[in-house]
Design an enzyme around this catalytic site. Structure first.
Site, mmCIF file in Angstrom:
data_model
loop_
_atom_site.group_PDB
_atom_site.id
_atom_site.type_symbol
_atom_site.label_atom_id
_atom_site.label_comp_id
_atom_site.label_asym_id
_atom_site.label_seq_id
_atom_site.Cartn_x
_atom_site.Cartn_y
_atom_site.Cartn_z
ATOM 1 N N CYS A 3 45.871 56.085 50.917
ATOM 2 C CA CYS A 3 44.832 55.065 50.739
ATOM 3 C C CYS A 3 44.546 54.877 49.252
ATOM 4 O O CYS A 3 44.320 55.837 48.512
ATOM 5 C CB CYS A 3 43.559 55.481 51.476
ATOM 6 S SG CYS A 3 42.242 54.242 51.361
ATOM 7 N N ASP A 4 44.544 53.610 48.806
ATOM 8 C CA ASP A 4 44.297 53.296 47.399
ATOM 9 C C ASP A 4 42.976 52.563 47.202
ATOM 10 O O ASP A 4 42.762 51.895 46.202
ATOM 11 C CB ASP A 4 45.441 52.454 46.830
ATOM 12 C CG ASP A 4 45.654 51.158 47.596
ATOM 13 O OD1 ASP A 4 44.903 50.903 48.559
ATOM 14 O OD2 ASP A 4 46.581 50.406 47.250
ATOM 15 N N CYS B 201 43.221 59.023 54.693
ATOM 16 C CA CYS B 201 44.672 58.850 54.648
ATOM 17 C C CYS B 201 45.193 59.159 53.247
ATOM 18 O O CYS B 201 44.630 58.684 52.255
ATOM 19 C CB CYS B 201 45.047 57.428 55.041
ATOM 20 S SG CYS B 201 44.440 56.971 56.682
ATOM 21 N N CYS C 19 34.463 55.559 55.697
ATOM 22 C CA CYS C 19 35.593 55.617 56.625
ATOM 23 C C CYS C 19 35.592 56.960 57.325
ATOM 24 O O CYS C 19 35.158 57.975 56.762
ATOM 25 C CB CYS C 19 36.916 55.409 55.876
ATOM 26 S SG CYS C 19 38.345 55.224 56.988
#
Length: 215
Positions: A36-37, A33, A29
């Site tokens: 983000c998980d 963020c 990516c």
């Protein structure tokens, strides 16, 4: 292609909530963020034929009919537009699949998609060759002009949905952020509902896969 995982579940959020879906999660990516998980750092290199074979292994050995359609395919990540997905989408179309993609909106969309979900994030740290850069709001980043089927924003206390209305969409969703704190999560849901009541262009999206306890 760099594939993190392929799994069969239900679409848990957005316009196709509740629909059977095979998720092809691609690795990597360009954003980092804080909420983000998803672990998308690991991957297996697979070509399009290997991905299709893995998808078929997840399906019951029953041919698709008008009474028994195929599940949708969701290309997600990470950020799927960092890889060339057009040949894979063409191959999936030949097999009769409806193909959707979930993207952060920083790159152009493949033109052969059946459904596109753009989910801008902000504030975020912009990644470049694995190094985290300064934190910026995505609306301050240069992004291509685009049109999508659904625009889905993660709603936080400082969310400014109007900053993303330059992205044309058929549907506009606000999704309260799961911050890992139940009290704050409930407050965010209430705030999101009040925003939608004041701005009826938007619709509420909840992460039903978390509420129902499935992946």
């Amino acid at each position: 292609m760099r594939v993190n995982e392929i799994f069969y579940s239900l679409q848990g959020e957005g316009h196709h909530t509740g629909r059977a879906a095979i998720f092809v999660r691609l690795s990597g990516c360009n954003l980092a963020c804080p909420f983000c998980d998803t672990d998308f750092s690991s991957f297996r290199e697979m070509d399009e034929a290997e991905i299709l074979q893995a998808i078929h292994q997840l399906l019951p050995a029953v041919a698709a009919t008008s009474q028994r359609p195929l599940p949708m395919i969701v290309l997600t990540g990470g950020e799927p537009t960092l890889q060339n997905t057009e040949p894979l989408i063409d191959l999936l179309h030949q097999e009769g699949f409806f193909v959707a993609m979930e993207t952060n909106g920083t790159n152009p969309l493949p033109p052969n998609l059946d459904w596109s979900t753009v989910s801008p994030k902000g504030p975020v740290a912009f990644n470049e060759e694995g190094a985290k850069k300064r934190v910026v709001h995505l609306s301050q980043l240069s992004r291509p002009a685009m049109r999508c089927n659904e625009l889905k924003l993660v709603f936080t206390e400082n969310c400014q949905p109007e900053r993303f209305l330059d992205i044309a969409a058929d549907f506009y969703y606000l999704q309260p952020c799961d911050v890992g704190d139940e009290q704050r999560n409930q407050a965010l849901i209430r705030q999101c509902v009040e925003y939608i009541k004041a701005h009826p262009l938007w619709r509420l999206s909840l992460q039903t896969h978390k509420l129902a306890g499935f992946k």
